[in-house]
Design a protein around this motif. Sequence first.
Motif, PDB file in Angstrom:
ATOM      1  N   GLU A 266       0.818  -1.215   0.000  1.00  0.00           N
ATOM      2  CA  GLU A 266       0.000   0.000   0.000  1.00  0.00           C
ATOM      3  C   GLU A 266       0.855   1.271   0.000  1.00  0.00           C
ATOM      4  OE1 GLU A 266       0.825  -1.126   4.255  1.00  0.00           O
ATOM      5  OE2 GLU A 266       0.200  -2.201   2.429  1.00  0.00           O
TER       6      GLU A 266
ATOM      7  N   ARG B 165       2.934   3.348  -5.468  1.00  0.00           N
ATOM      8  CA  ARG B 165       2.082   3.618  -6.626  1.00  0.00           C
ATOM      9  C   ARG B 165       2.967   3.519  -7.862  1.00  0.00           C
ATOM     10  NH1 ARG B 165      -1.822   8.842  -7.028  1.00  0.00           N
ATOM     11  NH2 ARG B 165      -3.251   7.455  -5.913  1.00  0.00           N
TER      12      ARG B 165
ATOM     13  N   GLN C  68       0.143  -6.198  -9.425  1.00  0.00           N
ATOM     14  CA  GLN C  68      -1.292  -6.128  -9.162  1.00  0.00           C
ATOM     15  C   GLN C  68      -1.696  -7.147  -8.105  1.00  0.00           C
ATOM     16  OE1 GLN C  68      -4.605  -5.845 -12.352  1.00  0.00           O
ATOM     17  NE2 GLN C  68      -4.661  -7.990 -11.752  1.00  0.00           N
TER      18      GLN C  68
ATOM     19  N   GLU D 172      -0.911  -0.355  -6.105  1.00  0.00           N
ATOM     20  CA  GLU D 172      -1.750   0.465  -6.976  1.00  0.00           C
ATOM     21  C   GLU D 172      -0.972   0.796  -8.251  1.00  0.00           C
ATOM     22  OE1 GLU D 172      -4.506   4.497  -6.803  1.00  0.00           O
ATOM     23  OE2 GLU D 172      -2.812   4.283  -5.416  1.00  0.00           O
TER      24      GLU D 172
ATOM     25  N   ARG E   4      -8.312  -2.561 -10.306  1.00  0.00           N
ATOM     26  CA  ARG E   4      -7.079  -2.421  -9.524  1.00  0.00           C
ATOM     27  C   ARG E   4      -5.950  -1.762 -10.300  1.00  0.00           C
ATOM     28  NH1 ARG E   4      -5.887  -8.286  -7.164  1.00  0.00           N
ATOM     29  NH2 ARG E   4      -6.784  -8.981  -9.157  1.00  0.00           N
TER      30      ARG E   4
END
Length: 346
Positions: free
Chosen positions: A23, A26, A53, A58, A98
């Motif tokens: 998390e 990105r 993924q 993300e 996602r």
Amino acid sequence: MDSFAVAEQRSAELTRTIDQAPENFRVLTGERPTGALHLGHYFGSIVERLRLQQAGVETFLVLADYQVITDRDTTARVQENVHSAVLDYLAAGLDPQRTTIFTHSAIPALNQLLLPFLSLVTEAELHRNPTVKAEAAASGRALSGLLLTYPVHQAADILFCKGNLVPVGKDNLPHVEITRVIARRFNDRYGPVFPVPDALLTAAPEVPGLDGRKMSKSYGNTIALSMTAEETAAVIRRTVTDAERRITFDPATRPGVSALLSTAALCRGTTPEQVAEQVGDAGAGRLKQLTTGAVNDFLTDHRRRRQELGRDPHLVRDVLGRGNARAHEIAEATLAEVREAMGTTY
């Protein structure tokens, strides 16, 4: 320790951190829709995107349609190429819930980052970029302003969504480095707005084209993911080999034979040497039959899913509509921060 060794060490650290806290990352990745996606894309990037993924990272995936004209005069078939690429992404397992799939041209705010970013780099730094030099040499034409500033366009692609992780091969490390330079210089000059992204070196194998060179649309040596089994057989049959009956893996002196061996090995999860041993003295004809079977077996499920997805005439438009809307919202928010930092809000 040289820069590549440092990048390898940092990538190993990042891989461990991703597994522990996905998390916190990105990812921005993508490609120019200059033709159909092929096996090189699949093994070189799509597999890594699927891994990220599944890990919970993300991901933003840009189809950089504006960048098609960095080294060519036309955008002919760009819509067709974008549509085809999205079908391949979905068939491979990328989930638009996602992974945000969007097109460069649909995000005006992204391009507005170019002006301040261009002020942060010198002409000499742009000329030193290996991709700019290689593409300019390959095109045989005068260096265009768009090609010269290509690395800055890529920096905008990465930083508009505040991407902090960019999966790349060794050849693309300089693009991430100039993005890091731009992020640091902007933050130093105007205030902390952008993360300084890291390069995640992928362990993807280099997929040779059917002529032994790197598989590339510009070389016309690809096996497209969208080909039928019959089309695949036809392009493999046309591969230039040699008259020697004994099949051996020797990329330097037998590029066509070695390319077929590498392709079959990738699709079968083995090594080129093992495939060569299996073919033995049966010659290039048998090698081509074996490679055709390996590729077609490998792509059977992908092609079936792709065909099923293609029956929905609205699917690609809906996926891009949602992806473009999300990317647009994020780009506008980032641009607002940039204007605030630069004092250009009125």
